[in-house]
Motif scaffolding. Structure first.
Motif, mmCIF file in Angstrom:
data_model
loop_
_atom_site.group_PDB
_atom_site.id
_atom_site.type_symbol
_atom_site.label_atom_id
_atom_site.label_comp_id
_atom_site.label_asym_id
_atom_site.label_seq_id
_atom_site.Cartn_x
_atom_site.Cartn_y
_atom_site.Cartn_z
ATOM 1 N N GLY A 60 0.823 -1.194 0.000
ATOM 2 C CA GLY A 60 0.000 0.000 0.000
ATOM 3 C C GLY A 60 0.864 1.253 0.000
ATOM 4 O O GLY A 60 2.061 1.205 0.334
ATOM 5 N N PRO A 61 0.275 2.404 -0.323
ATOM 6 C CA PRO A 61 1.071 3.638 -0.465
ATOM 7 C C PRO A 61 1.698 4.134 0.833
ATOM 8 O O PRO A 61 2.678 4.883 0.784
ATOM 9 N N ASP A 62 1.184 3.723 1.997
ATOM 10 C CA ASP A 62 1.746 4.194 3.263
ATOM 11 C C ASP A 62 2.778 3.248 3.855
ATOM 12 O O ASP A 62 3.332 3.522 4.925
ATOM 13 N N VAL A 63 3.042 2.132 3.201
ATOM 14 C CA VAL A 63 3.998 1.159 3.733
ATOM 15 C C VAL A 63 5.415 1.691 3.543
ATOM 16 O O VAL A 63 5.800 2.082 2.435
ATOM 17 N N ARG A 64 6.195 1.691 4.615
ATOM 18 C CA ARG A 64 7.553 2.242 4.590
ATOM 19 C C ARG A 64 8.629 1.188 4.835
ATOM 20 O O ARG A 64 9.775 1.352 4.400
ATOM 21 N N ASN A 65 8.298 0.113 5.542
ATOM 22 C CA ASN A 65 9.322 -0.846 5.972
ATOM 23 C C ASN A 65 9.513 -2.021 5.020
ATOM 24 O O ASN A 65 10.422 -2.830 5.228
#
Length: 389
Positions: free
Chosen positions: A70-75
Motif C-alpha cells: 500500500g502507499p503508506d507502507v515504509r518498511n
C-alpha cells in the motif's frame, strides 16, 4: 487462488477463493511460502471455538514474499521475505504503546462478540473465527496483511524459511510465557505440553537462565525433541507422579514458575479426564482445564503460573482456593508477537533458537486436509505439519 477452508466440524477442504486485495494504505499482500498447523487450529476444527463460518480460510502462522504494498507502507518492498505476527496490531493505540499487541484496540474489526464474552475485545488474528475479526487465514497462496509496518518483519538472510516460520507464533508465544511469568536465573521451571509452543517456552526459560527446566508430556517423540533440541529435562505423566517428581527436583518446594502450554483439549490419565471431556462435549463447559489445575497445584507457594494454552470461556472445578491461599501470581495472554519477533529472528540467526525439528511433516497445500488429520491424530510422530502453497 487455492485455500484451505473450514466446512464445518471436522470438515476441511481445499477450494478456490478470490485473491486478496489491498484495502487500506498500510496493507501488503504476501505470497505465502510456508504456513503451519497449530494446536489451537484443532479447537476450530473440533467446533470448540464458536463463530466460524463455512468457507473461512484457516491458518495464522506463516512466512512469505511481499508482492504488493500500500502507499503508506515504509518498511517493506516487493520481493522482501517476511514473517508475520499471527495477531494483528495497529502500533499506535494505548495497548500497543504498552507493547500489549494482542490487546490492540484496532486490530479486531468485529469486537462486539468478544466484548460480550469477555468484557473487552482482544486484537484480531489471522484465520481464527469471526470473534477474532474474521480475517482470512494463511493456508492459502496469498494473504492480505494489515498494519504491515507493525506486524511484518524482514527475515535475515542467514535464517532459513523453516526456522523463521515459527517466529510467527509458536516461538513468540513460548518466549512470552517465559518472559511474562518472570523466569529468572536460578529458577526451576515446569512446562506442561511438549508441542511447539511448550518447547519454545522451555527453550526461552533455558536461555533466560533457569537452573532447571522440566517439560511434561506423554508423547515420547516430543519428549525426545525436548531433550535433543531444547536442552531441558522431561517427564512422561503417564509413567510417573508428576507432582511428586517436581517437588523432588525443586528442593521440596515445587517449581518457581509453571507454564501451561496445552489448552482447552488437555488430556490426562484418571477419571477427572472423563469428567471434563464429557462436560465439554455436552457444552456444559467450554474447556478442559486439566493442565491449568495441575500447574496451580504443583507450583510452589508464592510462585508464578502462566497460561499459554488457548481457552474460550468457562471451566469447572477451577482451584481458586489453591491460587489464593498459596499466594500465586497467575497470568495469561495471547501472544504479543510484535514485541518479540525481531529478537527471536536475531537469536535464530545466531543459532540460539532452532525450530526446524518441529516441522516433522511437509506437504503441498492440496494435501492440507490430510495434514490436519495426521497432526490431530499424532500419526507418524507428527509435531507440526507445514504446507507449501
Amino acid at each position: 487462488m487455492k485455500a484451505l477452508q473450514w466446512q464445518g466440524v471436522n470438515k476441511l477442504a481445499v477450494g478456490t477463493v478470490p485473491d486478496p486485495e489491498l484495502r487500506n494504505p498500510g496493507d501488503i499482500i504476501v505470497k505465502v511460502t510456508r504456513t503451519v498447523t497449530c494446536g489451537s487450529d484443532l479447537h476450530l476444527l473440533g467446533g470448540y471455538i464458536p463463530f466460524m463460518q463455512k468457507g473461512d480460510v484457516l491458518g495464522h502462522e506463516f512466512l512469505g514474499e511481499v508482492v504488493e504494498t500500500g502507499p503508506d507502507v515504509r518498511n517493506h518492498r516487493v520481493g522482501d521475505r517476511v514473517v508475520v505476527s499471527s495477531f494483528i496490531a495497529c502500533g499506535s493505540c494505548w495497548y500497543c504503546d504498552q507493547k500489549l499487541y494482542s490487546l490492540c484496540d484496532n486490530g479486531n474489526t468485529n469486537p462486539a462478540i468478544t466484548e460480550t464474552l469477555w468484557g473487552h475485545a482482544p486484537s484480531g488474528c489471522f484465520g481464527y473465527s469471526h470473534a477474532m475479526g474474521g480475517n482470512a487465514g494463511s493456508h492459502a497462496e496469498f494473504i492480505r496483511v494489515p498494519f504491515a509496518d507493525v506486524g511484518a518483519f524482514t527475515v535475515p538472510d542467514g535464517v532459513s524459511d523453516e526456522r523463521a516460520l515459527f517466529a510467527s507464533d509458536s516461538a513468540a508465544t513460548g518466549w512470552m510465557g517465559a518472559d511474562l511469568s518472570g523466569v529468572k536465573p536460578g529458577d526451576v521451571v515446569a512446562v506442561w505440553g511438549a508441542g511447539a509452543v511448550g518447547q519454545m517456552a522451555a527453550r526461552a526459560a533455558v536461555l533466560l537462565g533457569a537452573d532447571r527446566v522440566i517439560v511434561i508430556d506423554r508423547l515420547d517423540n516430543r519428549l525426545r525433541q525436548v531433550e535433543q533440541h531444547v536442552g531441558a529435562e522431561t517427564l512422561n505423566y503417564e509413567r510417573t507422579d508428576v507432582a511428586g517428581e517436581l517437588r523432588e527436583r525443586s528442593g521440596g518446594r515445587g517449581p518457581d514458575v509453571c507454564i501451561e502450554a496445552v489448552g482447552m483439549e488437555a488430556h490426562a490419565p484418571g477419571p477427572h479426564f472423563g469428567y471434563d471431556q464429557i462436560k465439554q462435549q455436552l457444552r456444559l463447559q467450554t474447556d478442559r482445564p486439566i493442565a491449568v489445575r495441575e500447574a496451580i497445584h504443583a507450583c510452589r507457594k508464592g510462585g508464578s503460573v502462566f497460561v499459554l494454552g488457548v481457552y474460550a470461556g468457562f471451566v469447572d472445578k477451577f482451584p481458586l482456593g489453591a491460587l489464593m491461599n498459596k499466594g500465586l501470581t497467575v497470568r495469561g495472554a495471547q501472544m504479543h508477537g510484535q514485541r518479540y519477533i525481531p529478537m527471536l529472528l536475531d537469536r535464530m540467526a545466531k543459532g540460539e533458537l532452532v525450530t526446524e525439528h518441529l516441522a516433522t511433516h511437509v506437504l503441498p497445500l492440496d494435501r492440507a486436509p490430510e495434514g490436519y488429520r495426521i497432526f490431530k491424530e499424532k500419526e507418524d510422530d507428527c509435531v507440526r505439519a507445514v504446507f507449501l502453497p
